[in-house]
Design a protein around this motif. Structure first.
Motif, PDB file in Angstrom:
ATOM      1  N   GLN A  79       3.045  15.288   3.558  1.00  0.00           N
ATOM      2  CA  GLN A  79       2.512  16.438   4.290  1.00  0.00           C
ATOM      3  C   GLN A  79       1.075  16.812   3.907  1.00  0.00           C
ATOM      4  N   GLU A  80       0.609  16.450   2.727  1.00  0.00           N
ATOM      5  CA  GLU A  80      -0.766  16.758   2.343  1.00  0.00           C
ATOM      6  C   GLU A  80      -1.772  16.093   3.275  1.00  0.00           C
ATOM      7  N   VAL A  81      -1.353  15.031   3.951  1.00  0.00           N
ATOM      8  CA  VAL A  81      -2.216  14.338   4.908  1.00  0.00           C
ATOM      9  C   VAL A  81      -1.717  14.554   6.336  1.00  0.00           C
ATOM     10  N   VAL A  82      -0.431  14.396   6.560  1.00  0.00           N
ATOM     11  CA  VAL A  82       0.116  14.481   7.916  1.00  0.00           C
ATOM     12  C   VAL A  82      -0.134  15.858   8.528  1.00  0.00           C
ATOM     13  N   ARG A  83       0.096  16.913   7.768  1.00  0.00           N
ATOM     14  CA  ARG A  83      -0.051  18.274   8.304  1.00  0.00           C
ATOM     15  C   ARG A  83      -1.476  18.578   8.764  1.00  0.00           C
ATOM     16  N   PRO A  84      -2.518  18.282   7.972  1.00  0.00           N
ATOM     17  CA  PRO A  84      -3.882  18.511   8.476  1.00  0.00           C
ATOM     18  C   PRO A  84      -4.208  17.682   9.725  1.00  0.00           C
ATOM     19  N   PHE A  85      -3.687  16.451   9.802  1.00  0.00           N
ATOM     20  CA  PHE A  85      -3.871  15.643  11.006  1.00  0.00           C
ATOM     21  C   PHE A  85      -3.305  16.381  12.214  1.00  0.00           C
ATOM     22  N   GLU A  86      -2.095  16.903  12.079  1.00  0.00           N
ATOM     23  CA  GLU A  86      -1.421  17.587  13.184  1.00  0.00           C
ATOM     24  C   GLU A  86      -2.119  18.905  13.530  1.00  0.00           C
ATOM     25  N   LEU A  87      -2.452  19.711  12.543  1.00  0.00           N
ATOM     26  CA  LEU A  87      -3.070  21.018  12.785  1.00  0.00           C
ATOM     27  C   LEU A  87      -4.447  20.903  13.434  1.00  0.00           C
ATOM     28  N   SER A  88      -5.181  19.879  13.067  1.00  0.00           N
ATOM     29  CA  SER A  88      -6.534  19.697  13.598  1.00  0.00           C
ATOM     30  C   SER A  88      -6.561  18.958  14.934  1.00  0.00           C
ATOM     31  N   GLY A  89      -5.444  18.318  15.289  1.00  0.00           N
ATOM     32  CA  GLY A  89      -5.426  17.492  16.499  1.00  0.00           C
ATOM     33  C   GLY A  89      -5.960  16.090  16.268  1.00  0.00           C
ATOM     34  N   LEU A  90      -6.316  15.776  15.026  1.00  0.00           N
ATOM     35  CA  LEU A  90      -6.837  14.447  14.708  1.00  0.00           C
ATOM     36  C   LEU A  90      -5.824  13.355  15.038  1.00  0.00           C
ATOM     37  N   ASP A  91      -4.539  13.695  14.979  1.00  0.00           N
ATOM     38  CA  ASP A  91      -3.500  12.695  15.276  1.00  0.00           C
ATOM     39  C   ASP A  91      -3.549  12.228  16.725  1.00  0.00           C
ATOM     40  N   ARG A  92      -4.258  12.945  17.600  1.00  0.00           N
ATOM     41  CA  ARG A  92      -4.428  12.490  18.982  1.00  0.00           C
ATOM     42  C   ARG A  92      -5.521  11.426  19.091  1.00  0.00           C
ATOM     43  N   LEU A  93      -6.437  11.414  18.127  1.00  0.00           N
ATOM     44  CA  LEU A  93      -7.505  10.412  18.100  1.00  0.00           C
ATOM     45  C   LEU A  93      -7.175   9.237  17.188  1.00  0.00           C
ATOM     46  N   ILE A  94      -6.484   9.546  16.095  1.00  0.00           N
ATOM     47  CA  ILE A  94      -6.068   8.530  15.129  1.00  0.00           C
ATOM     48  C   ILE A  94      -4.568   8.709  14.922  1.00  0.00           C
ATOM     49  N   PRO A  95      -3.743   7.888  15.583  1.00  0.00           N
ATOM     50  CA  PRO A  95      -2.292   8.021  15.410  1.00  0.00           C
ATOM     51  C   PRO A  95      -1.891   7.833  13.953  1.00  0.00           C
ATOM     52  N   VAL A  96      -0.838   8.535  13.536  1.00  0.00           N
ATOM     53  CA  VAL A  96      -0.340   8.468  12.163  1.00  0.00           C
ATOM     54  C   VAL A  96       1.050   7.840  12.163  1.00  0.00           C
ATOM     55  N   VAL A  97       1.239   6.856  11.291  1.00  0.00           N
ATOM     56  CA  VAL A  97       2.538   6.211  11.115  1.00  0.00           C
ATOM     57  C   VAL A  97       2.907   6.278   9.631  1.00  0.00           C
ATOM     58  N   PRO A  98       4.202   6.128   9.283  1.00  0.00           N
ATOM     59  CA  PRO A  98       4.623   6.349   7.901  1.00  0.00           C
ATOM     60  C   PRO A  98       4.423   5.184   6.928  1.00  0.00           C
ATOM     61  N   ASP A  99       4.226   3.962   7.436  1.00  0.00           N
ATOM     62  CA  ASP A  99       4.073   2.830   6.516  1.00  0.00           C
ATOM     63  C   ASP A  99       3.248   1.721   7.159  1.00  0.00           C
ATOM     64  N   LEU A 100       2.833   0.751   6.344  1.00  0.00           N
ATOM     65  CA  LEU A 100       1.979  -0.338   6.836  1.00  0.00           C
ATOM     66  C   LEU A 100       2.650  -1.174   7.910  1.00  0.00           C
ATOM     67  N   GLU A 101       3.937  -1.425   7.769  1.00  0.00           N
ATOM     68  CA  GLU A 101       4.630  -2.228   8.784  1.00  0.00           C
ATOM     69  C   GLU A 101       4.605  -1.534  10.137  1.00  0.00           C
ATOM     70  N   ALA A 102       4.836  -0.217  10.155  1.00  0.00           N
ATOM     71  CA  ALA A 102       4.752   0.539  11.412  1.00  0.00           C
ATOM     72  C   ALA A 102       3.329   0.490  11.962  1.00  0.00           C
ATOM     73  N   GLY A 103       2.354   0.522  11.076  1.00  0.00           N
ATOM     74  CA  GLY A 103       0.967   0.408  11.499  1.00  0.00           C
ATOM     75  C   GLY A 103       0.670  -0.932  12.126  1.00  0.00           C
ATOM     76  N   ARG A 104       1.164  -1.994  11.494  1.00  0.00           N
ATOM     77  CA  ARG A 104       0.960  -3.338  12.043  1.00  0.00           C
ATOM     78  C   ARG A 104       1.607  -3.462  13.424  1.00  0.00           C
ATOM     79  N   ARG A 105       2.805  -2.892  13.555  1.00  0.00           N
ATOM     80  CA  ARG A 105       3.473  -2.930  14.878  1.00  0.00           C
ATOM     81  C   ARG A 105       2.676  -2.129  15.906  1.00  0.00           C
ATOM     82  N   ARG A 106       2.136  -0.994  15.500  1.00  0.00           N
ATOM     83  CA  ARG A 106       1.412  -0.110  16.414  1.00  0.00           C
ATOM     84  C   ARG A 106       0.159  -0.773  16.974  1.00  0.00           C
ATOM     85  N   VAL A 107      -0.540  -1.549  16.144  1.00  0.00           N
ATOM     86  CA  VAL A 107      -1.779  -2.180  16.603  1.00  0.00           C
ATOM     87  C   VAL A 107      -1.546  -3.546  17.236  1.00  0.00           C
ATOM     88  N   GLY A 108      -0.292  -4.004  17.161  1.00  0.00           N
ATOM     89  CA  GLY A 108       0.050  -5.276  17.820  1.00  0.00           C
ATOM     90  C   GLY A 108      -0.272  -6.423  16.996  1.00  0.00           C
TER      91      GLY A 108
END
Length: 108
Positions: A79-108
């Motif tokens: 939450q020290e990172v996820v919450r500021p992303f959500e509150l600021s709306g940054l997560d709409r510009l830079i999607p947030v995922v919980p781990d590297l594997e999810a990140g790799r899947r997200r970018v294809g």
């Protein structure tokens, strides 16, 4: 002096930028130039223990440094990172995922 540590490496066209420590006014994150062989960028922020509004501004600059053709995804699992992303709306510009594997899947 910066309170953050940044390490970068590229594997199979995927640039992985690992950030540890505090992302605040004293932090400076600059990506090395993203060349044509880089297909996507993952920001591994799991080691970040504090993200201030100035740190968010730094991440917006990083978003602008990455070519629009290359997806940029943040990896954060606390939450020290996820919450500021959500509150600021940054997560709409830079999607947030919980781990590297999810990140790799997200970018294809």
């Amino acid at each position: 002096m910066s309170n953050s540590v940044v390490a970068e490496h590229t594997e199979q066209g995927l640039r992985i930028v690992t950030v540890r420590g505090t992302l605040d006014l004293s932090s400076s994150i600059h990506l090395t130039p993203v060349d044509a062989s880089v297909r996507a960028v993952l920001l591994d922020l799991r080691g970040v223990d504090f993200l201030s509004s100035a740190g968010i501004a730094t991440l917006l600059r990083v978003r602008n440094d990455v070519p629009s053709r290359a997806p940029l995804v943040a990896v954060a699992d606390h939450q020290e990172v996820v919450r500021p992303f959500e509150l600021s709306g940054l997560d709409r510009l830079i999607p947030v995922v919980p781990d590297l594997e999810a990140g790799r899947r997200r970018v294809g």
